[in-house]
Write a protein that holds these residues in place. Structure first.
Motif, PDB file in Angstrom:
ATOM      1  N   GLU A 212      -4.560  11.623  -3.717  1.00  0.00           N
ATOM      2  CA  GLU A 212      -5.697  10.742  -3.425  1.00  0.00           C
ATOM      3  C   GLU A 212      -5.728   9.540  -4.362  1.00  0.00           C
ATOM      4  O   GLU A 212      -6.154   8.461  -3.979  1.00  0.00           O
ATOM      5  CB  GLU A 212      -7.029  11.490  -3.557  1.00  0.00           C
ATOM      6  N   LYS A 213      -5.319   9.743  -5.618  1.00  0.00           N
ATOM      7  CA  LYS A 213      -5.390   8.690  -6.632  1.00  0.00           C
ATOM      8  C   LYS A 213      -4.086   8.696  -7.439  1.00  0.00           C
ATOM      9  O   LYS A 213      -4.002   9.305  -8.504  1.00  0.00           O
ATOM     10  CB  LYS A 213      -6.595   8.950  -7.543  1.00  0.00           C
TER      11      LYS A 213
ATOM     12  N   ARG B 261      -5.898  -5.654  -9.944  1.00  0.00           N
ATOM     13  CA  ARG B 261      -7.335  -5.567  -9.615  1.00  0.00           C
ATOM     14  C   ARG B 261      -7.763  -6.724  -8.704  1.00  0.00           C
ATOM     15  O   ARG B 261      -8.545  -6.528  -7.787  1.00  0.00           O
ATOM     16  CB  ARG B 261      -8.161  -5.570 -10.899  1.00  0.00           C
TER      17      ARG B 261
ATOM     18  N   GLY C  67      -7.094  -6.293  -5.062  1.00  0.00           N
ATOM     19  CA  GLY C  67      -7.953  -5.392  -4.305  1.00  0.00           C
ATOM     20  C   GLY C  67      -7.760  -3.920  -4.593  1.00  0.00           C
ATOM     21  O   GLY C  67      -8.368  -3.078  -3.936  1.00  0.00           O
ATOM     22  N   LEU C  68      -6.957  -3.583  -5.568  1.00  0.00           N
ATOM     23  CA  LEU C  68      -6.746  -2.182  -5.921  1.00  0.00           C
ATOM     24  C   LEU C  68      -7.691  -1.804  -7.043  1.00  0.00           C
ATOM     25  O   LEU C  68      -7.895  -2.579  -7.959  1.00  0.00           O
ATOM     26  CB  LEU C  68      -5.304  -2.012  -6.400  1.00  0.00           C
ATOM     27  N   LYS C  69      -8.287  -0.626  -6.960  1.00  0.00           N
ATOM     28  CA  LYS C  69      -9.172  -0.144  -8.027  1.00  0.00           C
ATOM     29  C   LYS C  69      -8.333   0.610  -9.044  1.00  0.00           C
ATOM     30  O   LYS C  69      -7.603   1.524  -8.686  1.00  0.00           O
ATOM     31  CB  LYS C  69     -10.238   0.779  -7.465  1.00  0.00           C
TER      32      LYS C  69
ATOM     33  N   ASN D 272      -1.730   2.079   2.452  1.00  0.00           N
ATOM     34  CA  ASN D 272      -3.052   2.706   2.497  1.00  0.00           C
ATOM     35  C   ASN D 272      -3.443   3.348   1.168  1.00  0.00           C
ATOM     36  O   ASN D 272      -4.060   4.407   1.134  1.00  0.00           O
ATOM     37  CB  ASN D 272      -3.145   3.733   3.625  1.00  0.00           C
ATOM     38  N   ILE D 273      -3.112   2.703   0.060  1.00  0.00           N
ATOM     39  CA  ILE D 273      -3.523   3.162  -1.262  1.00  0.00           C
ATOM     40  C   ILE D 273      -4.625   2.225  -1.722  1.00  0.00           C
ATOM     41  O   ILE D 273      -4.420   1.018  -1.803  1.00  0.00           O
ATOM     42  CB  ILE D 273      -2.337   3.139  -2.251  1.00  0.00           C
ATOM     43  N   GLU D 274      -5.795   2.776  -2.010  1.00  0.00           N
ATOM     44  CA  GLU D 274      -6.953   1.972  -2.397  1.00  0.00           C
ATOM     45  C   GLU D 274      -7.275   2.056  -3.881  1.00  0.00           C
ATOM     46  O   GLU D 274      -7.783   1.119  -4.467  1.00  0.00           O
ATOM     47  CB  GLU D 274      -8.198   2.420  -1.599  1.00  0.00           C
ATOM     48  N   GLU D 275      -6.965   3.208  -4.494  1.00  0.00           N
ATOM     49  CA  GLU D 275      -7.364   3.454  -5.875  1.00  0.00           C
ATOM     50  C   GLU D 275      -6.214   4.110  -6.631  1.00  0.00           C
ATOM     51  O   GLU D 275      -5.535   4.991  -6.103  1.00  0.00           O
ATOM     52  CB  GLU D 275      -8.591   4.368  -5.888  1.00  0.00           C
TER      53      GLU D 275
ATOM     54  N   LYS E  46      -1.677  -1.737  -0.598  1.00  0.00           N
ATOM     55  CA  LYS E  46      -2.619  -1.878   0.518  1.00  0.00           C
ATOM     56  C   LYS E  46      -1.923  -1.559   1.838  1.00  0.00           C
ATOM     57  O   LYS E  46      -2.504  -0.914   2.715  1.00  0.00           O
ATOM     58  CB  LYS E  46      -3.193  -3.300   0.565  1.00  0.00           C
TER      59      LYS E  46
END
Length: 122
Positions: free
Chosen positions: A27-28, A116, A119-121, A91-94, A88
């Motif tokens: 997930e992360k 950052r 758009g990535l956390k 599909n990796i957001e964080e 992105k």
């Protein structure tokens, strides 16, 4: 008597300390940075499956035409923007940021801020 360690040994010690606390999951995942004298590299790694999901480096052909020096702060920013775009697309957001024992300034800081801004956390 105490032992005098080299800079490389000190970096390895810091990296081990960091890796005991930081790990990437599905997930992360973990965003790791490596600097050489000529290039800068970044990878997004899932430690559970031990797989590299996304990678970028200033050694790639698209960077060589844009940069005079592939190991400066400008190169780090471009690598950070590129890895953010590729993440992105995957599909990796964080992510969890792993500075690999390097001090958080200069190239490492520029790469992290570019990621950052992309758009990535982290």
């Amino acid at each position: 008597m105490f032992k005098i360690r080299s800079r490389k040994e000190e970096k390895i010690k810091r990296h081990k300390k960091i890796r005991n606390k930081i790990g990437g999951t599905t997930e992360k995942p973990r965003l790791t940075v490596f600097k050489s004298l000529k290039y800068i590299y970044a990878q997004i790694i899932d430690d559970e499956t031990r797989a590299t999901l996304v990678s970028a480096s200033s050694m790639e052909e698209e960077f060589k035409s844009k940069l005079k020096n592939a190991a400066n702060v400008e190169a780090a920013k471009l690598v950070g923007e590129t890895i953010a775009k590729r993440a992105k697309a995957a599909n990796i957001e964080e992510v969890v940021f792993d500075r690999s024992g390097y001090i958080y300034h200069g190239k490492v800081k520029a790469l992290a801020e570019a990621v950052r801004e992309g758009g990535l956390k982290c």
